[in-house]
Design an enzyme around this catalytic site. Structure first.
Site, PDB file in Angstrom:
ATOM      1  N   SER A 110      12.903 -13.536  50.127  1.00  0.00           N
ATOM      2  CA  SER A 110      11.845 -14.495  49.765  1.00  0.00           C
ATOM      3  C   SER A 110      12.005 -15.793  50.545  1.00  0.00           C
ATOM      4  CB  SER A 110      11.908 -14.791  48.264  1.00  0.00           C
ATOM      5  OG  SER A 110      11.191 -15.981  47.990  1.00  0.00           O
TER       6      SER A 110
ATOM      7  N   ASP B 279       0.974 -13.280  39.207  1.00  0.00           N
ATOM      8  CA  ASP B 279       0.641 -12.398  38.083  1.00  0.00           C
ATOM      9  C   ASP B 279       0.617 -10.928  38.486  1.00  0.00           C
ATOM     10  OD1 ASP B 279       0.189 -14.330  35.913  1.00  0.00           O
ATOM     11  OD2 ASP B 279      -1.373 -15.084  37.240  1.00  0.00           O
TER      12      ASP B 279
ATOM     13  N   GLU C 256     -21.231 -35.487  52.206  1.00  0.00           N
ATOM     14  CA  GLU C 256     -22.077 -35.583  51.012  1.00  0.00           C
ATOM     15  C   GLU C 256     -21.697 -34.552  49.949  1.00  0.00           C
ATOM     16  OE1 GLU C 256     -24.379 -38.101  50.763  1.00  0.00           O
ATOM     17  OE2 GLU C 256     -24.433 -37.452  48.681  1.00  0.00           O
TER      18      GLU C 256
ATOM     19  N   GLU D 151     -11.730 -20.979  35.589  1.00  0.00           N
ATOM     20  CA  GLU D 151     -11.542 -20.863  37.046  1.00  0.00           C
ATOM     21  C   GLU D 151     -12.708 -20.119  37.708  1.00  0.00           C
ATOM     22  OE1 GLU D 151      -7.640 -19.308  36.782  1.00  0.00           O
ATOM     23  OE2 GLU D 151      -8.203 -17.207  36.898  1.00  0.00           O
TER      24      GLU D 151
ATOM     25  N   LYS E 292      -2.094 -27.009  32.292  1.00  0.00           N
ATOM     26  CA  LYS E 292      -3.485 -26.934  32.748  1.00  0.00           C
ATOM     27  C   LYS E 292      -3.599 -27.742  34.035  1.00  0.00           C
ATOM     28  CE  LYS E 292      -4.637 -24.120  30.966  1.00  0.00           C
ATOM     29  NZ  LYS E 292      -5.531 -22.977  31.217  1.00  0.00           N
TER      30      LYS E 292
ATOM     31  N   SER F 207     -25.549 -45.159  41.126  1.00  0.00           N
ATOM     32  CA  SER F 207     -26.798 -45.928  41.068  1.00  0.00           C
ATOM     33  C   SER F 207     -27.722 -45.331  40.008  1.00  0.00           C
ATOM     34  CB  SER F 207     -27.498 -45.880  42.424  1.00  0.00           C
ATOM     35  OG  SER F 207     -28.001 -44.574  42.667  1.00  0.00           O
TER      36      SER F 207
ATOM     37  N   GLY G 287       7.468 -20.774  43.379  1.00  0.00           N
ATOM     38  CA  GLY G 287       6.236 -21.133  44.076  1.00  0.00           C
ATOM     39  C   GLY G 287       5.633 -22.376  43.457  1.00  0.00           C
ATOM     40  N   SER G 288       4.318 -22.348  43.306  1.00  0.00           N
ATOM     41  CA  SER G 288       3.587 -23.508  42.809  1.00  0.00           C
ATOM     42  C   SER G 288       4.138 -23.981  41.455  1.00  0.00           C
ATOM     43  CB  SER G 288       2.106 -23.128  42.713  1.00  0.00           C
ATOM     44  OG  SER G 288       1.352 -24.190  42.224  1.00  0.00           O
ATOM     45  N   GLN G 289       4.136 -23.127  40.445  1.00  0.00           N
ATOM     46  CA  GLN G 289       4.665 -23.521  39.134  1.00  0.00           C
ATOM     47  C   GLN G 289       6.195 -23.499  39.112  1.00  0.00           C
ATOM     48  OE1 GLN G 289       3.049 -24.689  36.422  1.00  0.00           O
ATOM     49  NE2 GLN G 289       1.067 -24.504  37.410  1.00  0.00           N
TER      50      GLN G 289
ATOM     51  N   GLU H  13     -17.228 -36.445  48.973  1.00  0.00           N
ATOM     52  CA  GLU H  13     -17.558 -37.420  47.931  1.00  0.00           C
ATOM     53  C   GLU H  13     -17.337 -36.866  46.521  1.00  0.00           C
ATOM     54  OE1 GLU H  13     -21.241 -39.441  48.770  1.00  0.00           O
ATOM     55  OE2 GLU H  13     -21.116 -40.637  46.932  1.00  0.00           O
TER      56      GLU H  13
ATOM     57  N   ASP I  99      -8.951 -19.614  30.429  1.00  0.00           N
ATOM     58  CA  ASP I  99      -8.434 -19.879  31.780  1.00  0.00           C
ATOM     59  C   ASP I  99      -9.260 -19.124  32.821  1.00  0.00           C
ATOM     60  OD1 ASP I  99      -6.067 -21.095  33.357  1.00  0.00           O
ATOM     61  OD2 ASP I  99      -6.154 -19.028  34.070  1.00  0.00           O
TER      62      ASP I  99
HETATM   63  P1  NAD Z   1       3.100 -18.574  43.369  1.00  0.00           P
HETATM   64  O1  NAD Z   1       2.356 -17.501  44.063  1.00  0.00           O
HETATM   65  O2  NAD Z   1       2.907 -19.975  43.818  1.00  0.00           O
HETATM   66  O3  NAD Z   1       4.691 -18.337  43.449  1.00  0.00           O
HETATM   67  C1  NAD Z   1       5.245 -17.120  43.631  1.00  0.00           C
HETATM   68  C2  NAD Z   1       6.771 -17.190  43.650  1.00  0.00           C
HETATM   69  O4  NAD Z   1       7.246 -15.944  43.167  1.00  0.00           O
HETATM   70  C3  NAD Z   1       7.320 -17.395  45.044  1.00  0.00           C
HETATM   71  O5  NAD Z   1       8.469 -18.189  44.983  1.00  0.00           O
HETATM   72  C4  NAD Z   1       7.681 -15.978  45.457  1.00  0.00           C
HETATM   73  O6  NAD Z   1       8.741 -15.917  46.390  1.00  0.00           O
HETATM   74  C5  NAD Z   1       8.129 -15.403  44.116  1.00  0.00           C
HETATM   75  N1  NAD Z   1       8.044 -13.956  44.091  1.00  0.00           N
HETATM   76  C6  NAD Z   1       7.087 -13.153  44.603  1.00  0.00           C
HETATM   77  N2  NAD Z   1       7.396 -11.872  44.392  1.00  0.00           N
HETATM   78  C7  NAD Z   1       8.583 -11.856  43.725  1.00  0.00           C
HETATM   79  C8  NAD Z   1       9.428 -10.845  43.243  1.00  0.00           C
HETATM   80  N3  NAD Z   1       9.134  -9.559  43.426  1.00  0.00           N
HETATM   81  N4  NAD Z   1      10.572 -11.212  42.618  1.00  0.00           N
HETATM   82  C9  NAD Z   1      10.901 -12.496  42.463  1.00  0.00           C
HETATM   83  N5  NAD Z   1      10.134 -13.515  42.902  1.00  0.00           N
HETATM   84  C10 NAD Z   1       8.996 -13.193  43.533  1.00  0.00           C
HETATM   85  O7  NAD Z   1       2.830 -18.402  41.807  1.00  0.00           O
HETATM   86  P2  NAD Z   1       2.105 -19.459  40.861  1.00  0.00           P
HETATM   87  O8  NAD Z   1       0.716 -19.713  41.335  1.00  0.00           O
HETATM   88  O9  NAD Z   1       3.030 -20.601  40.622  1.00  0.00           O
HETATM   89  O10 NAD Z   1       1.960 -18.614  39.511  1.00  0.00           O
HETATM   90  C11 NAD Z   1       3.050 -18.363  38.650  1.00  0.00           C
HETATM   91  C12 NAD Z   1       2.546 -18.188  37.229  1.00  0.00           C
HETATM   92  O11 NAD Z   1       2.033 -19.437  36.766  1.00  0.00           O
HETATM   93  C13 NAD Z   1       1.413 -17.195  37.070  1.00  0.00           C
HETATM   94  O12 NAD Z   1       1.566 -16.537  35.840  1.00  0.00           O
HETATM   95  C14 NAD Z   1       0.173 -18.070  37.044  1.00  0.00           C
HETATM   96  O13 NAD Z   1      -0.922 -17.499  36.351  1.00  0.00           O
HETATM   97  C15 NAD Z   1       0.710 -19.259  36.291  1.00  0.00           C
HETATM   98  N6  NAD Z   1      -0.033 -20.494  36.522  1.00  0.00           N
HETATM   99  C16 NAD Z   1      -0.216 -20.929  37.804  1.00  0.00           C
HETATM  100  C17 NAD Z   1      -0.875 -22.114  38.042  1.00  0.00           C
HETATM  101  C18 NAD Z   1      -0.951 -22.659  39.452  1.00  0.00           C
HETATM  102  O14 NAD Z   1      -1.134 -23.830  39.585  1.00  0.00           O
HETATM  103  N7  NAD Z   1      -0.775 -21.898  40.524  1.00  0.00           N
HETATM  104  C19 NAD Z   1      -1.386 -22.862  36.964  1.00  0.00           C
HETATM  105  C20 NAD Z   1      -1.144 -22.416  35.655  1.00  0.00           C
HETATM  106  C21 NAD Z   1      -0.463 -21.221  35.445  1.00  0.00           C
HETATM  107 MG    MG Z   2      -6.033 -22.377  34.887  1.00  0.00          MG
HETATM  108 MG    MG Z   3      -5.632 -19.025  36.092  1.00  0.00          MG
HETATM  109 MG    MG Z   4     -25.094 -46.631  37.009  1.00  0.00          MG
HETATM  110 MG    MG Z   5     -24.768 -40.670  47.620  1.00  0.00          MG
END
Ligand code: NAD
Ligand code: MG
Ligand code: MG
Ligand code: MG
Ligand code: MG
Ligand code: MG
Length: 332
Positions: free
Chosen positions: A51, A83, A227, A195, A131, A252, A26-28, A231, A191
């Site tokens: 998936s 998580d 606004e 957030e 981060k 300003s 996913g994201s990370q 911005e 963290d």
């Molecule tokens: P996410 O929700 O973006 O990604 C989830 C991924 O896990 C997907 O590819 C999904 O298919 C897979 N998945 C879901 N269930 C599954 C399973 N049962 N078995 C195998 N794969 C499975 O997750 P994320 O936001 O990237 O978070 C991942 C970790 O990174 C977490 O511990 C989070 O706290 C940490 N983290 C995330 C960010 C962020 O930017 N999102 C920032 C810092 C730390």
């Molecule tokens: Mg964070």
């Molecule tokens: Mg967090």
């Molecule tokens: Mg100024």
């Molecule tokens: Mg202004």
């Protein structure tokens, strides 16, 4: 002062000949897998059957297998699934396949700090926590830049946990910007506090409350959107580049005077008391317990709040206004 590490402090060659399993794409997960691959590290991706991420990972050139299979064959197992699903997958698929002297890596300390995952004593356990949202972990790396990160060692049985953590942080680009040594407790608590009080909860509700105040007073929603939301990005870029003082230099003098005199009335003692209370609920585990139970119940409150928030006027106005900015990619 914090203990900081940069590229010169980390040696990628300690990962030579090692296979790293990235669980989740996913994201990370996608960012780590691609950055580490570009750093010449052997990566295999673990996902569950069905998936949607499988097709993406394969299109990016990765071998994808089940979590159990990749855990068995890897030297370093990085848990990058949501998580809330980690504890169950850990019990069923990771733990039974985790061999002695391997390494278990996480990107956030929540599950280990709050005992949702209890690692066995025969593996290294450490955290590399960027981060930054995952998409920027990837984008910045590709641009030759990096996002800052945290490193925490929970358990070092091989004596090599720290050098591996440093190498992984280098491989994803964090040591370009700076890696801070911390503990699972400090990372998790700060963290969650960040957030809740500023990055997500604080900012999103500040934007919404100011928008609603203007609209309720009869001002046009489109003006309120520009606004109070649009911005903010332009100004926060200045804060990111040169600190609050750089933003104050650019605005300003009238805006700056309003900042010093009105800001403390918005963020008053009552707000600071609330922040302290929120921090207490993180430290005593009551936030964690609430969120764990919410997940066990199937997320009824979360789902309702998510739906209601999407229906807010600020989102509808925003969709319309952003449609007129062709340089913005559509995000749903
Ligand atoms: P996410 O929700 O973006 O990604 C989830 C991924 O896990 C997907 O590819 C999904 O298919 C897979 N998945 C879901 N269930 C599954 C399973 N049962 N078995 C195998 N794969 C499975 O997750 P994320 O936001 O990237 O978070 C991942 C970790 O990174 C977490 O511990 C989070 O706290 C940490 N983290 C995330 C960010 C962020 O930017 N999102 C920032 C810092 C730390
Ligand atoms: Mg964070
Ligand atoms: Mg967090
Ligand atoms: Mg100024
Ligand atoms: Mg202004
Ligand atoms: Mg998410």
């Amino acid at each position: 002062m914090a203990k900081m590490y940069y590229d010169k402090d980390a040696d990628l060659s300690v990962l030579k000949g090692k296979k790293i399993a990235i669980l989740g794409y996913g994201s990370q997960g996608h960012a780590w897998a691609n950055n580490l691959k570009d750093s010449n590290i052997d990566i295999v991706v673990g996902l569950y059957k069905g998936s949607k991420s499988i097709a993406k990972a394969e299109a990016d050139g990765f071998i994808v297998k089940s979590v159990a299979e990749v855990t068995m064959e890897a030297d370093i197992v990085v848990v990058l699934m949501p998580d809330n699903v980690q504890p169950e997958v850990y019990e069923k698929e990771i733990l039974p396949n985790l061999k002695p002297n391997k390494a278990l890596v996480v990107a956030h300390g929540f599950n280990i700090l709050y005992n949702q995952i209890v690692p066995p004593e025969y593996v290294d356990v450490f955290m590399v926590a960027p981060k930054s949202p995952g998409h920027l972990v990837r984008r910045m790396f590709k641009e030759g830049k990096g996002v800052p990160g945290l490193l925490a060692i929970y358990q070092d049985i091989t004596g090599r946990a720290k050098e591996m953590g440093l190498a992984i942080a280098k491989g994803i680009g964090c040591t370009r910007a700076g890696l801070i040594e911390t503990t699972f407790q400090e990372e998790t608590e700060t963290d969650l506090f960040g957030e809740q009080c500023v990055l997500c909860g604080g900012v999103n509700h500040l934007i919404t409350a100011t928008f609603e105040t203007l609209v309720e007073a009869g001002y046009q929603p489109e003006i309120a959107y520009f606004e109070c939301l649009n911005e903010l990005k332009l100004l926060i870029d200045l804060v990111y580049e040169g600190g609050i003082k750089w933003m104050r230099y650019s605005i300003s003098d009238t805006a700056e005077y309003g900042d010093y005199t009105r800001g403390p009335r918005v963020i008053d003692d009552h707000v600071r008391q609330n922040m302290k209370q929120i921090l207490k609920e993180i430290q005593d585990g009551s936030f964690a317990q609430e969120w764990i139970l919410e997940n066990k119940a199937g997320r009824p409150k979360y789902t309702a709040m998510k739906y209601r928030a999407k229906e807010h006027l600020i989102e509808k106005v925003g969709d319309q206004l952003r449609a007129m900015m062709p340089w913005l990619e559509k995000r749903d």
